[in-house]
Design a protein around this motif. Structure first.
Motif, PDB file in Angstrom:
ATOM      1  N   GLY A   1      36.239  44.952  41.442  1.00  0.00           N
ATOM      2  CA  GLY A   1      35.090  46.149  41.666  1.00  0.00           C
ATOM      3  C   GLY A   1      33.762  45.536  42.153  1.00  0.00           C
ATOM      4  N   ALA A   2      33.593  44.407  42.203  1.00  0.00           N
ATOM      5  CA  ALA A   2      32.203  43.682  42.561  1.00  0.00           C
ATOM      6  C   ALA A   2      32.422  42.145  43.319  1.00  0.00           C
ATOM      7  N   VAL A   3      31.501  41.928  44.189  1.00  0.00           N
ATOM      8  CA  VAL A   3      31.522  40.770  44.751  1.00  0.00           C
ATOM      9  C   VAL A   3      31.203  39.672  43.861  1.00  0.00           C
ATOM     10  N   GLY A   4      31.994  38.471  43.855  1.00  0.00           N
ATOM     11  CA  GLY A   4      31.737  37.314  43.077  1.00  0.00           C
ATOM     12  C   GLY A   4      32.519  37.439  41.676  1.00  0.00           C
ATOM     13  N   ASN A   5      32.965  36.124  41.540  1.00  0.00           N
ATOM     14  CA  ASN A   5      34.130  35.912  40.101  1.00  0.00           C
ATOM     15  C   ASN A   5      33.137  35.770  38.940  1.00  0.00           C
ATOM     16  N   THR A   6      32.679  36.888  38.218  1.00  0.00           N
ATOM     17  CA  THR A   6      31.875  36.209  36.941  1.00  0.00           C
ATOM     18  C   THR A   6      32.756  36.837  35.773  1.00  0.00           C
ATOM     19  N   PRO A   7      32.499  36.289  34.570  1.00  0.00           N
ATOM     20  CA  PRO A   7      33.267  36.608  33.293  1.00  0.00           C
ATOM     21  C   PRO A   7      33.460  38.198  32.992  1.00  0.00           C
ATOM     22  N   LEU A   8      34.530  38.395  33.085  1.00  0.00           N
ATOM     23  CA  LEU A   8      34.748  40.257  32.812  1.00  0.00           C
ATOM     24  C   LEU A   8      33.867  40.525  31.542  1.00  0.00           C
TER      25      LEU A   8
END
Length: 484
Positions: free
Chosen positions: A463-470
């Motif tokens: 749902g958002a740009v970039g792969n950050t910890p959920l």
């Protein structure tokens, strides 16, 4: 003289309607003018279905390519004699088998056609759908999936509690992901090149780092990471930012290899270009031995080991085999993801895994198989790899789940559509799905629940740009919403 309508007949159970079925039916429609689908009644199936005959019929009727569908109690030959279709279409896997339909068709000049459809096809677009539930998430298929597998909110919350006790080790390439966001100005006048004006650059830790980050954020007790970096600015970024993931990291150095750096140039929500700065030669024997020594020091306390393989040389076969053997000797669950996008990999080289999560392309590359349908592909991969659970990820089409039995002679399948139909950035979906699903399996919960939670986790991630910890609270809220 009026043209005779070419009627095509397909007969099947359509137990759990998945993209493989949709592609087959689309292919069948392209073979003629009018597609008739006979959906076998419950009493006409050799194996009892989890899905009622009425719902199976409704799902087939929802496809735009299907002109007519009905519940069927007869065999194929009887239907051929009744409808005398121009052609009967069957999956490619039936081509070398006995086909009683052939003689009935030959009696009047009908055709028997084998095909599984084109795997590049986006099956999602051929479903007549009602509007999505909510702004971004459509839980309708997830609710039906949860119902047929007896998944409750209480069982998911219980899984969250069990995950808190797990110790996990992730091994694989850490990747630095750059997103250069800008505006597309237009085409260059000198050559047909898109011109963009960059105005913002965001940098994230990806690859095995984000897989480990997801696992820790979802709630695992202790998460360790083993990787190999180069001596460069990308490695500096990793060492400066890895602490925020709350991992126990072992970052080895190989100055003959750059730290993998992937730069995406984006305009709006679209990626225009990706540039990969990587090298793919194998790490040295010395580094391999160091990694094995680290695994030996941790394996007795582990519940789960994750191979996060991007095929840049960090996980040569001898190292994979040695680590897998260690884990099996200590009853540690082992899962693997081997990405084959811009590089070449083989997911089937990971033997005896508790879970593998390849894309469809990765399965076809591993098996050198462009022809078979999804279910047959999954079963062939199960036999070759010995994997206890296989999930073929299908991007916006969701996932195909394949559970073979112990001797791989039989299997059970299901399909779960993508929950988030409006992905902003799909890059991290697979990492997040693997993280959540493998934790549930390591907690000894049923695989069906693992893939339910994994699918919702992936929906939150894209749902958002970039792969950050959920964020765990985001995931928990999405799970609660899915049961309302």
């Amino acid at each position: 003289m009026a043209k005779t309508k070419k009627t095509v007949l397909v007969v099947g159970n359509f137990d759990v309607l998945h993209p493989g079925h949709i592609r087959l039916l689309k292919f069948a429609k392209e073979c003629g003018d009018h597609l008739i689908v006979a959906v076998n009644e419950d009493d006409n199936m050799s194996v009892k279905s989890r899905i009622s005959e009425r719902h199976r019929l409704e799902m087939v009727q929802s496809l735009e390519c299907v002109d007519e569908a009905f519940l069927n109690e007869a065999d194929s030959v009887t239907l051929i004699n009744q409808y005398q279709p121009y052609a009967v279409v069957k999956g490619k896997e039936y081509e070398e088998k006995d086909n009683p339909e052939l003689d009935a068709l030959k009696s009047y000049g009908g055709k028997l056609i084998f095909g599984s459809g084109e795997f590049e096809t986006n099956a999602e677009q051929f479903i007549r759908r009602t509007p999505s539930i909510g702004k971004n998430f459509d839980y309708s298929e997830a609710k039906r999936y949860a119902s047929r597998h007896s998944i409750t909110l209480e069982s998911v919350l219980e899984a969250f509690d069990s995950i808190k006790q797990l110790n996990v080790l992730v091994i694989g390439e850490v990747i630095v992901d750059e997103y250069v966001q800008g505006s597309a100005v237009g085409l260059s006048q000198e050559d047909p090149t898109i011109v963009m004006t960059p105005n913002k650059t965001d940098t994230f830790l990806g690859g095995a780092a984000i897989t480990a980050g997801h696992i820790k954020a979802i709630g695992a007790n202790e998460v360790s990471l083993i990787s190999v970096l180069g001596e460069d600015s990308a490695a500096d970024y990793v060492t400066q930012h890895i602490d925020k993931y709350n991992l126990s990291e072992h970052l080895l150095v190989d100055n003959s290899r750059p730290t993998p750096l992937k730069t995406r140039y984006r305009a709006g929500n679209k990626t225009l270009l990706r540039v990969n700065q990587v090298r793919q030669h194998k790490i040295s024997k010395e580094l391999q031995n160091t990694i094995i020594d680290i695994v030996k020091s941790k394996v007795s306390s582990l519940d789960l080991l994750v191979f996060s393989d991007f095929n840049y040389g960090l996980l040569p076969q001898s190292l994979v085999d040695a680590i897998t053997l260690l884990c099996h000797e200590h009853s540690v669950k082992v899962v693997a993801d081997s990405q084959t996008s811009s590089q070449v990999g083989d997911i089937s080289r990971y033997k005896g895994m508790d879970l593998i999560t390849p894309t469809e392309r990765e399965v076809r590359v591993a098996l050198n198989n462009p022809d078979d349908g999804l279910v047959i592909l999954a079963q062939k991969l199960a036999r070759k790899s010995g994997a206890k659970n296989i999930v073929i990820t299908l991007a916006e089409e969701g996932i195909l789940i394949h559970l073979p039995n112990k001797d791989f002679s039989n299997w059970e399948n299901d399909n779960l559509s993508a929950v988030n139909k409006h992905a902003v950035d799909p890059a991290g979906a697979g990492d997040c799905f693997l993280a959540a699903s493998s934790l549930v399996i390591a907690a000894n919960k049923m695989p069906w629940l693992a893939y339910y939670l994994g699918s919702i986790a992936a929906a939150c991630q894209v749902g958002a740009v970039g792969n950050t910890p959920l964020d765990f609270n985001v995931l928990k809220k999405a799970v609660i919403d899915s049961f309302e």
